[in-house]
Design a protein around this motif. Structure first.
Motif, PDB file in Angstrom:
ATOM      1  N   PHE A  37      36.841  57.443  33.831  1.00 53.51           N
ATOM      2  CA  PHE A  37      35.479  57.969  33.986  1.00 53.51           C
ATOM      3  C   PHE A  37      35.309  58.550  35.383  1.00 53.51           C
ATOM      4  CE2 PHE A  37      35.091  54.859  30.579  1.00 53.51           C
ATOM      5  CZ  PHE A  37      34.445  55.619  29.619  1.00 53.51           C
ATOM      6  N   ALA A  38      34.171  59.221  35.579  1.00 51.75           N
ATOM      7  CA  ALA A  38      33.927  59.894  36.859  1.00 51.75           C
ATOM      8  C   ALA A  38      33.766  58.897  38.007  1.00 51.75           C
ATOM      9  CB  ALA A  38      32.654  60.738  36.738  1.00 51.75           C
ATOM     10  N   ALA A  39      34.041  59.358  39.201  1.00 49.47           N
ATOM     11  CA  ALA A  39      33.852  58.536  40.401  1.00 49.47           C
ATOM     12  C   ALA A  39      32.381  58.155  40.561  1.00 49.47           C
ATOM     13  CB  ALA A  39      34.313  59.323  41.620  1.00 49.47           C
ATOM     14  N   GLY A  40      32.140  56.990  41.126  1.00 50.67           N
ATOM     15  CA  GLY A  40      30.769  56.570  41.427  1.00 50.67           C
ATOM     16  C   GLY A  40      30.090  55.820  40.301  1.00 50.67           C
ATOM     17  N   GLY A  41      30.726  55.739  39.120  1.00 52.74           N
ATOM     18  CA  GLY A  41      30.137  55.012  37.995  1.00 52.74           C
ATOM     19  C   GLY A  41      30.621  53.566  37.988  1.00 52.74           C
ATOM     20  N   PRO A  42      30.194  52.783  36.983  1.00 48.82           N
ATOM     21  CA  PRO A  42      30.516  51.347  36.981  1.00 48.82           C
ATOM     22  C   PRO A  42      32.008  51.033  36.938  1.00 48.82           C
ATOM     23  CG  PRO A  42      29.490  52.031  34.907  1.00 48.82           C
ATOM     24  CD  PRO A  42      29.350  53.183  35.847  1.00 48.82           C
ATOM     25  N   THR A  43      32.780  51.781  36.143  1.00 52.71           N
ATOM     26  CA  THR A  43      34.209  51.467  36.019  1.00 52.71           C
ATOM     27  C   THR A  43      34.917  51.742  37.346  1.00 52.71           C
ATOM     28  OG1 THR A  43      33.913  52.320  33.774  1.00 52.71           O
ATOM     29  CG2 THR A  43      36.138  51.712  34.397  1.00 52.71           C
ATOM     30  N   ASP A  44      34.563  52.868  37.935  1.00 49.11           N
ATOM     31  CA  ASP A  44      35.144  53.255  39.232  1.00 49.11           C
ATOM     32  C   ASP A  44      34.751  52.267  40.332  1.00 49.11           C
ATOM     33  OD1 ASP A  44      36.227  55.524  41.089  1.00 49.11           O
ATOM     34  OD2 ASP A  44      34.211  55.125  41.845  1.00 49.11           O
ATOM     35  N   VAL A  45      33.492  51.883  40.359  1.00 49.40           N
ATOM     36  CA  VAL A  45      33.006  50.989  41.427  1.00 49.40           C
ATOM     37  C   VAL A  45      33.699  49.625  41.351  1.00 49.40           C
ATOM     38  CG1 VAL A  45      30.960  49.681  42.158  1.00 49.40           C
ATOM     39  CG2 VAL A  45      30.801  52.145  41.802  1.00 49.40           C
ATOM     40  N   VAL A  46      33.795  49.074  40.125  1.00 46.87           N
ATOM     41  CA  VAL A  46      34.444  47.760  39.982  1.00 46.87           C
ATOM     42  C   VAL A  46      35.935  47.880  40.320  1.00 46.87           C
ATOM     43  CG1 VAL A  46      35.029  45.905  38.353  1.00 46.87           C
ATOM     44  CG2 VAL A  46      32.736  46.902  38.325  1.00 46.87           C
ATOM     45  N   THR A  47      36.585  48.963  39.880  1.00 43.68           N
ATOM     46  CA  THR A  47      38.009  49.137  40.193  1.00 43.68           C
ATOM     47  C   THR A  47      38.236  49.156  41.694  1.00 43.68           C
ATOM     48  OG1 THR A  47      38.212  50.519  38.232  1.00 43.68           O
ATOM     49  CG2 THR A  47      40.049  50.570  39.753  1.00 43.68           C
ATOM     50  N   ARG A  48      37.398  49.900  42.403  1.00 41.28           N
ATOM     51  CA  ARG A  48      37.591  50.013  43.861  1.00 41.28           C
ATOM     52  C   ARG A  48      37.325  48.673  44.552  1.00 41.28           C
ATOM     53  NH1 ARG A  48      38.274  55.527  45.220  1.00 41.28           N
ATOM     54  NH2 ARG A  48      37.822  56.757  43.373  1.00 41.28           N
ATOM     55  N   LEU A  49      36.273  47.997  44.092  1.00 40.61           N
ATOM     56  CA  LEU A  49      35.934  46.716  44.708  1.00 40.61           C
ATOM     57  C   LEU A  49      37.058  45.682  44.526  1.00 40.61           C
ATOM     58  CD1 LEU A  49      32.257  45.759  44.093  1.00 40.61           C
ATOM     59  CD2 LEU A  49      33.828  44.165  45.122  1.00 40.61           C
ATOM     60  N   VAL A  50      37.527  45.581  43.279  1.00 42.61           N
ATOM     61  CA  VAL A  50      38.583  44.611  42.964  1.00 42.61           C
ATOM     62  C   VAL A  50      39.921  45.114  43.510  1.00 42.61           C
ATOM     63  CG1 VAL A  50      39.829  43.555  41.022  1.00 42.61           C
ATOM     64  CG2 VAL A  50      37.351  43.755  40.935  1.00 42.61           C
ATOM     65  N   LEU A 276      39.573  37.663  42.092  1.00 45.91           N
ATOM     66  CA  LEU A 276      38.306  37.218  41.497  1.00 45.91           C
ATOM     67  C   LEU A 276      37.881  35.851  42.031  1.00 45.91           C
ATOM     68  CD1 LEU A 276      38.745  38.443  37.799  1.00 45.91           C
ATOM     69  CD2 LEU A 276      37.608  39.612  39.685  1.00 45.91           C
ATOM     70  N   ALA A 277      38.854  35.101  42.556  1.00 45.48           N
ATOM     71  CA  ALA A 277      38.530  33.786  43.132  1.00 45.48           C
ATOM     72  C   ALA A 277      38.114  33.903  44.603  1.00 45.48           C
ATOM     73  CB  ALA A 277      39.737  32.859  43.011  1.00 45.48           C
ATOM     74  N   ASP A 278      38.295  35.069  45.173  1.00 44.19           N
ATOM     75  CA  ASP A 278      37.924  35.247  46.581  1.00 44.19           C
ATOM     76  C   ASP A 278      36.393  35.173  46.707  1.00 44.19           C
ATOM     77  OD1 ASP A 278      38.730  36.405  49.392  1.00 44.19           O
ATOM     78  OD2 ASP A 278      36.969  37.539  48.702  1.00 44.19           O
ATOM     79  N   PRO A 279      35.865  34.317  47.594  1.00 43.15           N
ATOM     80  CA  PRO A 279      34.411  34.130  47.642  1.00 43.15           C
ATOM     81  C   PRO A 279      33.628  35.424  47.897  1.00 43.15           C
ATOM     82  CG  PRO A 279      35.554  32.471  48.956  1.00 43.15           C
ATOM     83  CD  PRO A 279      36.598  33.433  48.503  1.00 43.15           C
ATOM     84  N   ALA A 280      34.142  36.287  48.771  1.00 47.65           N
ATOM     85  CA  ALA A 280      33.390  37.520  49.079  1.00 47.65           C
ATOM     86  C   ALA A 280      33.368  38.455  47.878  1.00 47.65           C
ATOM     87  CB  ALA A 280      34.017  38.220  50.282  1.00 47.65           C
ATOM     88  N   VAL A 281      34.506  38.569  47.177  1.00 52.06           N
ATOM     89  CA  VAL A 281      34.564  39.471  46.012  1.00 52.06           C
ATOM     90  C   VAL A 281      33.689  38.913  44.890  1.00 52.06           C
ATOM     91  CG1 VAL A 281      36.071  40.502  44.255  1.00 52.06           C
ATOM     92  CG2 VAL A 281      36.898  40.261  46.599  1.00 52.06           C
ATOM     93  N   SER A 282      33.829  37.600  44.612  1.00 57.85           N
ATOM     94  CA  SER A 282      33.058  37.059  43.492  1.00 57.85           C
ATOM     95  C   SER A 282      31.558  37.086  43.797  1.00 57.85           C
ATOM     96  CB  SER A 282      33.544  35.670  43.090  1.00 57.85           C
ATOM     97  OG  SER A 282      33.282  34.758  44.104  1.00 57.85           O
ATOM     98  N   LYS A 283      31.189  36.910  45.058  1.00 59.63           N
ATOM     99  CA  LYS A 283      29.759  36.975  45.413  1.00 59.63           C
ATOM    100  C   LYS A 283      29.221  38.390  45.144  1.00 59.63           C
ATOM    101  CE  LYS A 283      26.688  36.198  49.395  1.00 59.63           C
ATOM    102  NZ  LYS A 283      26.259  37.517  49.799  1.00 59.63           N
ATOM    103  N   ARG A 284      29.990  39.389  45.587  1.00 60.17           N
ATOM    104  CA  ARG A 284      29.541  40.780  45.406  1.00 60.17           C
ATOM    105  C   ARG A 284      29.429  41.124  43.915  1.00 60.17           C
ATOM    106  NH1 ARG A 284      26.191  43.916  46.117  1.00 60.17           N
ATOM    107  NH2 ARG A 284      26.545  46.143  46.122  1.00 60.17           N
ATOM    108  N   LEU A 285      30.468  40.727  43.138  1.00 59.08           N
ATOM    109  CA  LEU A 285      30.442  41.058  41.709  1.00 59.08           C
ATOM    110  C   LEU A 285      29.304  40.321  41.000  1.00 59.08           C
ATOM    111  CD1 LEU A 285      34.278  41.135  40.939  1.00 59.08           C
ATOM    112  CD2 LEU A 285      32.720  43.086  40.897  1.00 59.08           C
ATOM    113  N   THR A 286      29.053  39.084  41.405  1.00 56.88           N
ATOM    114  CA  THR A 286      27.962  38.332  40.786  1.00 56.88           C
ATOM    115  C   THR A 286      26.611  38.961  41.132  1.00 56.88           C
ATOM    116  OG1 THR A 286      29.336  36.370  40.916  1.00 56.88           O
ATOM    117  CG2 THR A 286      27.008  35.988  40.517  1.00 56.88           C
ATOM    118  N   GLU A 287      26.463  39.427  42.367  1.00 59.53           N
ATOM    119  CA  GLU A 287      25.221  40.137  42.744  1.00 59.53           C
ATOM    120  C   GLU A 287      25.018  41.363  41.848  1.00 59.53           C
ATOM    121  OE1 GLU A 287      25.385  39.178  47.538  1.00 59.53           O
ATOM    122  OE2 GLU A 287      25.982  41.147  46.815  1.00 59.53           O
TER     123      GLU A 287
END
Ligand code: MLT
Length: 326
Positions: A37-50, A276-287
């Motif tokens: 999918f295009a950059a800036g959407g949900p799939t792209d954002v989660v991929t970059r974050l993780v 996914l167990a990293d506290p900073a990553v899981s906090k951001r994804l949960t937010e």
């Protein structure tokens, strides 16, 4: 002559040793992660974050390649045909691997035969969002307005078989309305157009729309889960607002082309689980309202089971909604 087999055996041993060394070092160069999918959407954002955190664990860069279009099928097809050496992977969601089986007469890939499941990224609730100027401030008003204005109302989505298409088509079919669909290469660009009022509504993953809802640039009139989201405490469920049984959530995950080695799959899965167990990553994804997998849900086998369950659930549901395949 007697030397030939010995030489041959010697080269085989050398080859096996160098293959084992390469496998032990995996990855030893950057990994390309295809996002369909295009950059800036949900799939792209989660991929970059993780992906950013996985790259640190793997000690190699992860290059995100956004290949949008045709509801994700172009990018998924590209990943299915990639060399299975562990250096081209796919991050996608259930729409492109299950829902679209019901929506295309022929798909250029087989979701279950052409990929190696690696691990679940998370599950995302969706939100019904409208342009700010839409004259409806709750779900009942929205339903009335759309029903009475079917000829002029337009909804946005990321192409046939995308998550936003599934969310929209189930909503429209259950509300018994037919409205014009506006396809985009992803809901990143679609969201920009919703904010500027180019179309009326969209059902999109919370991860993509929370910020614009909280800034007051779009309105949230219902969530697709059966319980309200802690991130949007004032937004009721669509199910509880009169559309009983409406429930859609979107999982996404990592896949490799068929034949990728078991060791490599285990290595990427390990990096994902650690991320996914990293506290900073899981906090951001949960937010961002992403529901993260537990240990049992994070295995490659669990992702294969999840994929099959989605095919079993959504293919008949979409067919029953009366959508004709393209
Ligand atoms: C979808 O609707 O499938 C997604 O929102 C696609 C995207 O990541 O843009």
């Amino acid at each position: 002559m007697p030397n030939v087999p010995r030489l041959f055996a010697g080269s085989l041993l050398a080859l096996a040793a160098s293959a084992a060394a390469a496998a032990a070092q995996y990855p030893n160069k950057p990994i390309t992660m295809i996002v369909p999918f295009a950059a800036g959407g949900p799939t792209d954002v989660v991929t970059r974050l993780v992906g950013e955190h996985m790259a640190r664990t793997l000690r190699q860069p992860i290059i995100v390649e956004d290949v949008g279009g045709a509801g994700g099928t172009i990018g998924v097809n590209k990943a299915s045909k990639a060399i299975n050496d562990g250096y081209t992977l796919l991050f996608t969601h259930m729409g492109t691997l299950s829902v679209n089986i019901a929506l295309y007469k022929s798909l250029p890939y087989d979701s279950q035969k052409d990929f190696e499941p690696i691990g679940l990224g998370g599950t995302n609730p969706m939100v019904l969002v409208t342009k700010k100027a839409l004259p409806a401030n709750n779900f009942a008003e929205f339903r009335k307005y759309v029903t009475e204005n079917q000829k002029k109302v337009q909804y946005g989505m990321a192409g046939i078989g995308s998550a936003s298409h599934l969310g929209g088509l189930m909503l429209n079919s259950m509300m018994k309305v037919e409205v014009l669909e506006i396809p985009y290469k992803g809901t990143g660009p679609a969201l920009n157009d919703l904010v500027s009022g180019q179309f009326d509504y969209m059902v999109d993953q919370a991860v993509n729309v929370l910020a614009q809802i909280n800034s007051g640039n779009i309105k949230a009139l219902g969530v697709s889960s059966l319980k309200p989201l802690p991130q949007l405490p004032n937004v009721p469920t669509i199910d509880g607002s009169g559309l009983k049984g409406y429930e859609v959530s979107i999982w996404n995950g990592f896949f490799g082309p068929k034949g990728m080695s078991k060791d490599q799959i285990a290595r990427i899965n390990d990096a994902l689980v650690k991320t996914l167990a990293d506290p900073a990553v899981s906090k951001r994804l949960t937010e961002l309202a992403v529901d993260l997998p537990n240990k049992e849900e994070a295995t490659p086998a669990a992702l294969a089971t999840q994929l099959k369950a989605s095919i079993d659930k959504w293919v008949p549901a979409v067919r029953a909604a009366g959508v004709k395949p393209e």
